[in-house]
Design an enzyme around this catalytic site. Structure first.
Site, PDB file in Angstrom:
ATOM      1  N   HIS A  84       3.469  -9.722 -26.000  1.00 17.48           N
ATOM      2  CA  HIS A  84       4.878 -10.097 -25.855  1.00 17.48           C
ATOM      3  C   HIS A  84       5.531 -10.327 -27.221  1.00 17.48           C
ATOM      4  CE1 HIS A  84       5.524 -10.759 -21.486  1.00 17.48           C
ATOM      5  NE2 HIS A  84       4.220 -11.012 -21.459  1.00 17.48           N
ATOM      6  N   ASP A 140       7.437  -9.405 -18.505  1.00 22.30           N
ATOM      7  CA  ASP A 140       6.915  -9.863 -17.218  1.00 22.30           C
ATOM      8  C   ASP A 140       8.065  -9.776 -16.234  1.00 22.30           C
ATOM      9  OD1 ASP A 140       4.455 -10.453 -18.353  1.00 22.30           O
ATOM     10  OD2 ASP A 140       4.941 -12.561 -18.684  1.00 22.30           O
ATOM     11  N   GLU A 162      -2.605  -8.283 -14.294  1.00 27.94           N
ATOM     12  CA  GLU A 162      -1.368  -8.991 -13.952  1.00 27.94           C
ATOM     13  C   GLU A 162      -0.351  -7.996 -13.388  1.00 27.94           C
ATOM     14  OE1 GLU A 162      -1.756 -12.365 -17.517  1.00 27.94           O
ATOM     15  OE2 GLU A 162      -0.108 -10.908 -17.566  1.00 27.94           O
ATOM     16  N   HIS A 215       3.031  -7.628 -15.455  1.00 28.54           N
ATOM     17  CA  HIS A 215       2.995  -7.449 -16.913  1.00 28.54           C
ATOM     18  C   HIS A 215       3.048  -5.960 -17.282  1.00 28.54           C
ATOM     19  CE1 HIS A 215       1.221  -8.793 -20.959  1.00 28.54           C
ATOM     20  NE2 HIS A 215       1.137  -7.477 -21.010  1.00 28.54           N
TER      21      HIS A 215
END
Length: 269
Positions: free
Chosen positions: A153, A160, A242, A245
């Site tokens: 990130h 996200d 995830e 993500h």
């Protein structure tokens, strides 16, 4: 001057906190009184596409830490221009199908990642365990990969996100201290979220959050695949652990980690 010191001095002059694959270690914070600034390649997502919803969780106490996270000065999504363009392409596709994207987190400064690391090492602080990691012991968060000292990130091309069926209904705010519910419980029992049902809430530290977990079936699985296939076509790749993500395949800064605050003042004028 050592190579690491030279890199630190260079990053201060550039107004950035930089971490490179070459050194593998973060440079020093900017000089006292000088906040790092974003390079010209960064934009506010709302400027590129105001139709994409934003619920920036780390600006609020409704996250696994249980408090606003360091570096989030405003509840806004900052990303590289290339990432914003790709999200805009995906959004156009979702809007045609009656959905909208919603981002939970975008660019994340290194100081926020450092906040996560400090929190993870404090084994006494489990105030949000009942919602975000009810089946994981906190002393395993590093070993199991839920917390790390660096995050994609911080490079500006990872987001996200989820999708919301239109017309979007508002999500009520979290009240600190309210009873918590397991992030992997049925949607009707979890903390309310106006997003589609994908089987778990955002930031659920559980193997059920793995995008292709076989226990996720029916509508929940279909929603995950709708998100994934549309973002794949827009140029993103998913992190298999995830479902929320995604990283732009052609990152603008594949080896650079930034530390400017999440704030409009961080952007170039």
């Amino acid at each position: 001057m050592t190579r690491r010191a030279a890199l630190a001095a260079s990053s201060v002059l550039a107004g950035l906190l930089v971490t490179t694959a070459l050194t593998g270690a973060p440079a020093a914070h900017a000089a006292k009184g000088m906040e790092p600034k974003a390079p010209k390649e960064f934009v506010a997502l709302s400027d590129a596409d105001p139709t994409i919803l934003q619920e920036i969780r780390y600006f609020t106490p409704h996250n696994f830490v249980g408090e606003p996270v360091d570096g989030y000065r405003q509840p806004m999504c900052l990303v590289t221009k290339d990432t914003a363009k790709a999200l805009h392409r995906a959004q156009k596709s979702f809007l045609k199908r009656g959905y909208t994207l919603k981002v939970y987190d975008c660019y994340r400064p290194q100081r926020a990642v450092d906040h996560f690391v400090r929190w993870a090492k404090d084994l006494q602080d489990e105030r949000m365990k009942a919602e975000f990691y009810p089946r994981v012991e906190k002393n395993r968060l590093f070993e199991d990969g839920y917390i790390a000292e660096k995050s994609g990130h911080s490079r500006g091309s990872t987001v996200d996100l989820t999708i919301v069926k239109l017309p979007a209904q508002p999500t009520r705010p979290y009240v600190p201290g309210e009873p918590l519910t397991d992030c992997a419980a049925p949607k009707s029992e979890r903390f309310p979220d106006n997003s589609v049902d994908t089987g778990t809430g955002f930031d659920c530290f559980d193997t059920l959050s793995h995008t292709e977990d076989p226990r996720i079936q029916g509508e929940q699985r279909a929603n995950r695949h709708l998100l994934k296939t549309t973002l794949d076509k827009a140029g993103f790749k998913n992190l298999p652990e995830e479902w929320w993500h995604y990283t732009l395949k052609k990152e603008t800064f594949p080896d650079t980690y930034f530390d400017f605050p999440v704030s409009r003042r961080s952007l170039p004028r």
